[in-house]
Enzyme design. Sequence first.
Site, PDB file in Angstrom:
ATOM      1  N   GLY A  11       9.227 -18.118   8.174  1.00  0.00           N
ATOM      2  CA  GLY A  11       8.789 -16.955   7.398  1.00  0.00           C
ATOM      3  C   GLY A  11       8.829 -17.215   5.903  1.00  0.00           C
ATOM      4  O   GLY A  11       9.068 -16.332   5.104  1.00  0.00           O
ATOM      5  N   TYR A 137      11.786  -2.329  16.213  1.00  0.00           N
ATOM      6  CA  TYR A 137      12.266  -3.395  15.327  1.00  0.00           C
ATOM      7  C   TYR A 137      13.771  -3.572  15.500  1.00  0.00           C
ATOM      8  O   TYR A 137      14.268  -4.701  15.632  1.00  0.00           O
ATOM      9  CB  TYR A 137      11.943  -3.022  13.877  1.00  0.00           C
ATOM     10  N   LYS A 141      15.943  -6.936  16.701  1.00  0.00           N
ATOM     11  CA  LYS A 141      16.915  -7.588  15.810  1.00  0.00           C
ATOM     12  C   LYS A 141      18.299  -7.602  16.445  1.00  0.00           C
ATOM     13  O   LYS A 141      19.071  -8.548  16.290  1.00  0.00           O
ATOM     14  CB  LYS A 141      16.924  -6.896  14.446  1.00  0.00           C
TER      15      LYS A 141
END
Length: 311
Positions: A11, A137, A141
């Site tokens: 990323g 999300y 995570k």
Amino acid sequence: MVKSSKIFVAGHRGMVGSAVCRALAAAGFSNIVTRGHSELDLLDPAAVRAFYEAERPDVAVVAAARVGGIGANSAANSRFLYENEMIAMNTVWAAAECGVGRLLFLGSTCIYPRMAPQPIPECALLSGPLEKTNEGYALAKISGLKLCEFLRRERGLKYHSLMPTNLYGPGDNYDIEHGHVLPTLIRKFDTADGEVRLWGTGSAVREFLHVDDLASACLFALGLDNPPDLMNVGSGEEVTIRELAEAVKSATGSSAKIVWDSSKPDGTPRKLCDTTLIRSLGWVPRIGLKEGLAMTVASYREELSAGTIRL
Ligand code: GFB
């Protein structure tokens, strides 16, 4: 982690990944490996496995994710769950299978329950229902940090996680519909034509941390011989969205009238994280919100004029 360590930053083009690369370079780490979307699809288990087998990094920093503000998350919890789950499982599992000895996994404080005690301690994890607007999300995570914890316990791999509060800074996403609140407000005030429509009631409270402070926390954590499995990272500086709006209006020099659209969600009422643990080990943030906001408005304008802004 030594200066010659081969470090994969997943990323690297994002706000967090690019800040981590800047911090690593500034600290003298020159053996950094990166791959863009077109070179490595992190959703593809076989491709990620082949990458690790070929590159064999000593360290991996997982800063890759599908991210977005409350609007993006609440409109696409399925995609945020699927893509972030695949990125987490692929980047962490393949690293373990290919002998990567150290890995730092990044998430955010939205992994904690909607009504967690404030400031939120790491032990609040899984102690209550999640905030619905970003549940996908958060679940992804949580899976990623748990996979790191299990691999550390079962295989002795030094895989650990940092959970930062709301981040902002250079390279952020300024898309009005999908961005996080701070960059979105900068964009809205900078392009305002007399009036700025903001979401919710303005009463939600958020803590903000400049992304360069997060990057310093990443290098700090990677420098620990025996890092905790999970550490929060935050500034301890929180504001209401209403206060943030006034601060952004001032920082951009806007005279626009603020109008609140209460049909939009406020999300989690408050998200202040407890950073006692990381501070007890010696890390402190250095960029306050007022200074950070001025820096970010400047970098926004630079990105805009250079045509590199992410909209
Ligand atoms: O950064 P943000 O979008 O997400 O902040 P969260 C949302 C807060 O700002 C809500 C208010 O209270 C919104 O009502 N707000 C006001 C606005 N005007 C705007 C606007 O124009 N745009 C946006 N985006 N918000 C995120 C999670 O939650 O926190 C992510 O969704 C991640 O997954 C991130 O965890 C750190 O802070 O609510």
